[in-house]
Design a protein around this motif. Structure first.
Motif, short mmCIF file in Angstrom:
data_model
loop_
_atom_site.label_atom_id
_atom_site.label_comp_id
_atom_site.label_asym_id
_atom_site.label_seq_id
_atom_site.Cartn_x
_atom_site.Cartn_y
_atom_site.Cartn_z
N ASP A 1 -22.97 -10.76 69.02
CA ASP A 1 -24.37 -10.76 68.59
C ASP A 1 -24.82 -9.32 68.41
N VAL A 2 -24.40 -8.72 67.30
CA VAL A 2 -24.73 -7.33 67.01
C VAL A 2 -24.98 -7.21 65.51
N LYS A 3 -25.84 -6.30 65.11
CA LYS A 3 -26.09 -6.08 63.69
C LYS A 3 -24.85 -5.46 63.05
N ILE A 4 -24.63 -5.77 61.77
CA ILE A 4 -23.41 -5.30 61.10
C ILE A 4 -23.74 -4.73 59.72
N SER A 5 -23.22 -3.54 59.46
CA SER A 5 -23.34 -2.90 58.14
C SER A 5 -21.99 -2.89 57.44
N PHE A 6 -22.03 -2.84 56.11
CA PHE A 6 -20.79 -2.83 55.33
C PHE A 6 -20.85 -1.72 54.29
N TYR A 7 -19.75 -0.94 54.21
CA TYR A 7 -19.65 0.17 53.26
C TYR A 7 -18.95 -0.28 51.98
N TYR A 8 -19.52 0.11 50.86
CA TYR A 8 -18.90 -0.15 49.56
C TYR A 8 -19.54 0.82 48.57
N PRO A 9 -19.00 1.06 47.38
CA PRO A 9 -17.88 0.37 46.73
C PRO A 9 -16.53 1.02 47.01
N MET A 10 -16.45 1.87 48.04
CA MET A 10 -15.20 2.53 48.38
C MET A 10 -14.81 2.19 49.81
N ARG A 11 -13.51 1.99 50.01
CA ARG A 11 -12.99 1.71 51.35
C ARG A 11 -12.12 2.88 51.81
N LEU A 12 -12.31 3.28 53.06
CA LEU A 12 -11.59 4.42 53.60
C LEU A 12 -10.10 4.14 53.71
N MET A 13 -9.30 5.12 53.26
CA MET A 13 -7.85 5.04 53.41
C MET A 13 -7.35 6.05 54.43
N ALA A 14 -7.89 7.27 54.37
CA ALA A 14 -7.42 8.33 55.27
C ALA A 14 -8.44 9.45 55.30
N MET A 15 -8.42 10.22 56.38
CA MET A 15 -9.24 11.42 56.46
C MET A 15 -8.39 12.55 57.03
N THR A 16 -8.81 13.78 56.80
CA THR A 16 -8.03 14.93 57.22
C THR A 16 -8.95 16.12 57.44
N ALA B 1 -11.83 13.07 52.70
CA ALA B 1 -11.39 11.69 52.87
C ALA B 1 -10.91 11.10 51.56
N TYR B 2 -10.12 10.02 51.69
CA TYR B 2 -9.53 9.36 50.53
C TYR B 2 -9.86 7.87 50.59
N PHE B 3 -10.14 7.28 49.43
CA PHE B 3 -10.64 5.92 49.37
C PHE B 3 -9.94 5.11 48.27
N VAL B 4 -10.11 3.79 48.37
CA VAL B 4 -9.76 2.88 47.28
C VAL B 4 -11.01 2.04 47.00
N LYS B 5 -10.98 1.32 45.89
CA LYS B 5 -12.12 0.48 45.55
C LYS B 5 -12.30 -0.63 46.58
N ASN B 6 -13.53 -0.99 46.81
CA ASN B 6 -13.85 -2.02 47.79
C ASN B 6 -14.89 -2.97 47.22
N ARG B 7 -14.82 -4.22 47.62
CA ARG B 7 -15.79 -5.22 47.17
C ARG B 7 -16.75 -5.55 48.30
N LEU B 8 -17.99 -5.80 47.94
CA LEU B 8 -19.01 -6.13 48.93
C LEU B 8 -18.72 -7.49 49.55
#
Length: 272
Positions: free
Chosen positions: A180-195, A234-241
């Motif tokens: 029972d917690v609020k939830i956010s969603f990131y788009y239109p990019m999804r994280l692949m890696a960070m450095t 950071a590096y990303f790929v496309k993401n869907r909502l």
């Protein structure tokens, strides 16, 4: 549903920023670069610009960066209590709990929710059967363990977490179905890696004025059968909502192409 946009402090005073925001809630800071963490002056400017209190967005912090962030938190605790902080560093989470419990609204960022669920971290493979959809998981991915749900529930209660964030549909559904917690969603990019390696400056930068700002680069290589996108560290790929009744906030960052920006390539990079 709330709509939020990630804003680098370097963009606050640009003329086009209000048009870029378009009335969205501002996430001030950056998840991946210590040089894009805001000061209290940045916080004040963002609040003046939009007429609303921005959400503070943090990254993994070095010890000097944590000390700087502590100054920001001290000012906010006195002058803007109740400010929401998206925490992506366990040390920062402990620091806030120890010194300012109840003075901020705590949100767990997607770096921590990924830390809890490596089993649900999708890493796309080259020449995968699903291509851009990326639904096929490698054997080593599916065999990794995930943090038990009872432990996560206790963790959220222990640190008075009000919201969690992710860009993974699997992780989203795990929280939606069990907590029972609020939830956010990131788009239109999804994280692949960070450095810590900066692709724009060609190394680990001790100082930076965030010249990459809102720049997003498209990267292609023969090693992958889908495009990668680079933004800052950071590096990303496309993401869907994701579509789910528990979703009450979406988070995006400015999508600005900069194909003319030359990136530094080190010897360990994937090349086309």
């Amino acid at each position: 549903m709330e709509k939020a946009i990630i804003l680098s402090p370097s963009l606050i005073n640009q003329k086009s920023t209000l048009e870029l925001i378009k009335g969205a809630m501002v996430y001030l800071g950056d998840e991946f670069c210590i040089h894009k963490q805001p000061s209290f002056a940045d916080f004040t400017s963002a609040r003046k610009l939009t007429g609303a209190t921005p959400v503070l967005l943090s990254t993994l912090l070095t010890e000097p960066a944590l000390k700087s962030y502590a100054v920001l938190l001290s000012e906010c605790a006195k002058k803007a209590p109740g400010t929401e902080v998206v925490v992506n560093d366990i040390g920062l989470l402990h620091f806030i709990d120890k010194n300012y419990r109840g003075r901020f609204s705590i949100t767990l960022g997607r770096l921590i929710t990924y830390l809890f669920d490596p089993k649900n971290t999708r890493v796309l493979g080259s020449k995968s059967e699903r291509g851009l959809e990326g639904k096929k998981m490698k054997l080593w991915e599916s065999s990794l363990e995930a943090t038990p749900t009872p432990y996560i529930k206790k963790f959220l209660k222990r640190y008075a977490v009000e919201r969690v964030e992710t860009d993974s549909e699997r992780i989203f559904k795990k929280y939606a179905d069990n907590m029972d917690v609020k939830i956010s969603f990131y788009y239109p990019m999804r994280l692949m890696a960070m450095t810590r390696f900066c692709p724009f400056r060609g190394g680990i930068s001790l100082e930076c004025k965030a010249p990459c700002g809102s720049r997003l680069l498209t990267l292609r290589t023969r090693h992958l059968d889908y495009p990668l996108f680079s933004k800052g560290n950071a590096y990303f790929v496309k993401n869907r909502l994701v579509k789910h009744p528990r979703l009450d906030r979406t988070v995006r960052f400015p999508f600005v192409k900069s194909n003319n920006l030359k990136m530094y390539i080190n010897e360990g990079s994937l090349r086309g």
